[in-house]
Design a protein around this motif. Structure first.
Motif, mmCIF file in Angstrom:
data_model
loop_
_atom_site.group_PDB
_atom_site.id
_atom_site.type_symbol
_atom_site.label_atom_id
_atom_site.label_comp_id
_atom_site.label_asym_id
_atom_site.label_seq_id
_atom_site.Cartn_x
_atom_site.Cartn_y
_atom_site.Cartn_z
ATOM 1 N N ARG A 55 17.834 -29.514 5.992
ATOM 2 C CA ARG A 55 18.438 -28.761 4.696
ATOM 3 C C ARG A 55 17.258 -27.838 4.387
ATOM 4 N N TRP A 93 35.023 -30.594 2.198
ATOM 5 C CA TRP A 93 34.144 -31.625 2.882
ATOM 6 C C TRP A 93 34.652 -32.374 3.860
ATOM 7 N N GLY A 125 26.113 -25.709 12.478
ATOM 8 C CA GLY A 125 26.188 -24.321 12.378
ATOM 9 C C GLY A 125 27.677 -23.807 11.710
ATOM 10 N N ASP A 126 28.514 -24.386 12.687
ATOM 11 C CA ASP A 126 30.091 -24.176 12.334
ATOM 12 C C ASP A 126 30.629 -24.368 10.938
ATOM 13 N N GLU A 127 30.195 -25.619 10.559
ATOM 14 C CA GLU A 127 30.778 -26.403 9.173
ATOM 15 C C GLU A 127 29.614 -26.218 8.068
ATOM 16 N N GLN A 128 28.470 -25.568 8.639
ATOM 17 C CA GLN A 128 27.401 -25.332 7.328
ATOM 18 C C GLN A 128 27.224 -26.892 7.019
ATOM 19 N N ALA A 138 21.208 -22.066 6.725
ATOM 20 C CA ALA A 138 22.596 -21.899 7.064
ATOM 21 C C ALA A 138 23.273 -22.903 7.993
ATOM 22 N N GLY A 139 22.732 -24.152 8.101
ATOM 23 C CA GLY A 139 23.312 -25.048 8.901
ATOM 24 C C GLY A 139 22.554 -25.580 10.197
ATOM 25 N N LEU A 173 26.142 -28.597 2.986
ATOM 26 C CA LEU A 173 25.120 -27.634 2.407
ATOM 27 C C LEU A 173 25.782 -27.027 1.515
ATOM 28 N N ALA A 174 26.905 -26.607 1.401
ATOM 29 C CA ALA A 174 27.492 -25.835 0.023
ATOM 30 C C ALA A 174 28.527 -26.669 -0.564
#
Length: 381
Positions: free
Chosen positions: A263, A179, A230-233, A268-269, A171-172
């Motif tokens: 997305r 990545w 969620g942990d890794e976005q 936030a994931g 996401l980021a």
């Protein structure tokens, strides 16, 4: 007995140096680990006139104790085989008479060449395996059934058993290194939940074929996907259960749609399964140049801008209300607000947009809102 005199110069053994040069060439040309080990042991016996030579696997002996009993002045020489990620093993030579320091130096050279060769072979194998997996996934996505089946067999995957396609996207913009590291952690965690998956990574996404026997496997996969994303976005999407190479293209399309929706609705994931997308599964297929009703699109843009400026939640309130088909009590419960507060929000929405909700085509308005969210027009709720 330990030798205390100066180490002999290697040039005092021209025959050994010639044999060493030959062994070095052989090791540089070999690519299979078994061949490398055989050539190193056979070469060590020639170069230092050893009676026996063997390679002890890492962790099978106490290396410290072995090294104390081996070395110049002893009838055993032992050299650790160092790899980039740790010890690969130990090269051990033995004979009836003691070795000297020249023997030690010669065996060190052979051990170094063997270590380099083993690491090179491991890298080549890993690259070949990664390319095979990439080819399988590409063939599945493109509907090349015969290629997908042949590649899957070579990779140890039975496509006639149920599987799902899963996509993970960052996401980021954390940079390529960030990545890659996040994707590696995600793959490791998912592999522990459902072993036997195949993963292909590029700069924009990671694609996986995950064997899944049924509902219980999907539940475990979905739970871990949500945690990992969620942990890794990450935005994660998975297909429905598919079987056979011919279903791979559909599975890829489903996973891509699910990742696209994730997305949009989980900034936030998070993770979504294609079967849980509701109307979004159809909106994800709408061409980019298709536009909703202009009045509805303008109203949504007004609410998005108002929310961004005032930090309100009018757009989310409207979306929830439309999803509840106008039931005030259901929407108020879902948003944890009083029905009077909900009425006030709806009145403000009408004043800002010029819409009269009682007279609007609410289904069209809801679809326009979801399509705008999918395309990133309004701020995600």
């Amino acid at each position: 007995m330990l030798l205390t005199h100066e180490p002999p110069r290697l040039t005092s053994r021209p025959a050994a140096l010639a044999a060493l040069a030959e062994v070095t060439r052989e090791l540089a040309a070999a690519s299979r680990p078994a061949d490398l080990r055989h050539l190193a042991c056979a070469g060590a016996q020639r170069v230092i006139d050893a009676d026996r030579c063997r390679i002890v696997a890492a962790g099978t002996v106490d290396l410290g104790a072995l090294l104390l009993l081996a070395g110049p002045g002893e009838d055993t020489l032992a050299v650790p085989l160092a790899g980039a990620d740790g010890l690969l093993g130990t090269l051990v030579a033995e004979r009836e008479r003691p070795f000297d320091t020249t023997d030690q130096h010669l065996l060190d050279v052979i051990a170094h060449q063997l270590s380099a060769g083993l690491q090179r072979a491991e890298l080549l194998t890993r690259v070949a395996d990664e390319q095979l997996v990439a080819d399988v996934l590409a063939a599945l996505a493109e509907g090349r059934t015969a290629d997908a089946e042949a590649g899957a067999r070579a990779a140890g995957l039975d496509l006639e058993r149920p599987y799902v396609i899963t996509l993970l996207e960052p996401l980021a913009a954390a940079g390529n290194r960030g990545w890659v590291e996040a994707a590696a952690r995600a793959e490791a965690r998912l592999s522990r939940v459902l072993p036997g998956l195949l993963a292909d990574l590029d700069e924009e996404r990671m694609r996986l074929v995950v064997p899944a026997a049924g509902a219980s496997d999907l539940e475990r996969l979905d739970a871990e996907l949500e945690l990992v994303a969620g942990d890794e976005q990450l935005a994660a999407g998975r297909s429905e259960l598919r079987r056979g190479a011919a279903a791979g293209a559909r599975g890829h399309s489903e996973a891509a749609s699910a990742a696209l929706v994730t997305r949009a609705v989980a900034p936030a994931g998070g993770s979504r399964a294609y079967g849980s997308l509701g109307v979004y599964r159809y909106l994800a297929q709408v061409p980019a140049d298709s536009t909703p009703d202009e009045r509805h699109a303008a109203a949504i843009a007004v609410l998005a801008a108002y929310d961004a400026k005032r930090r309100t939640e009018l757009l989310a309130t409207l979306e929830r209300h439309l999803g509840d088909r106008g039931a005030l009590a259901a929407t108020a419960r879902a948003l944890y607000i009083h029905t009077n507060t909900l009425r006030q929000r709806l009145d403000r929405i009408e004043r800002l947009t010029g819409l009269t909700l009682a007279d609007e085509d609410l289904l069209s308005l809801e679809l326009a809102l979801k399509l705008a969210r999918l395309r990133g027009t309004p701020a995600a709720a």
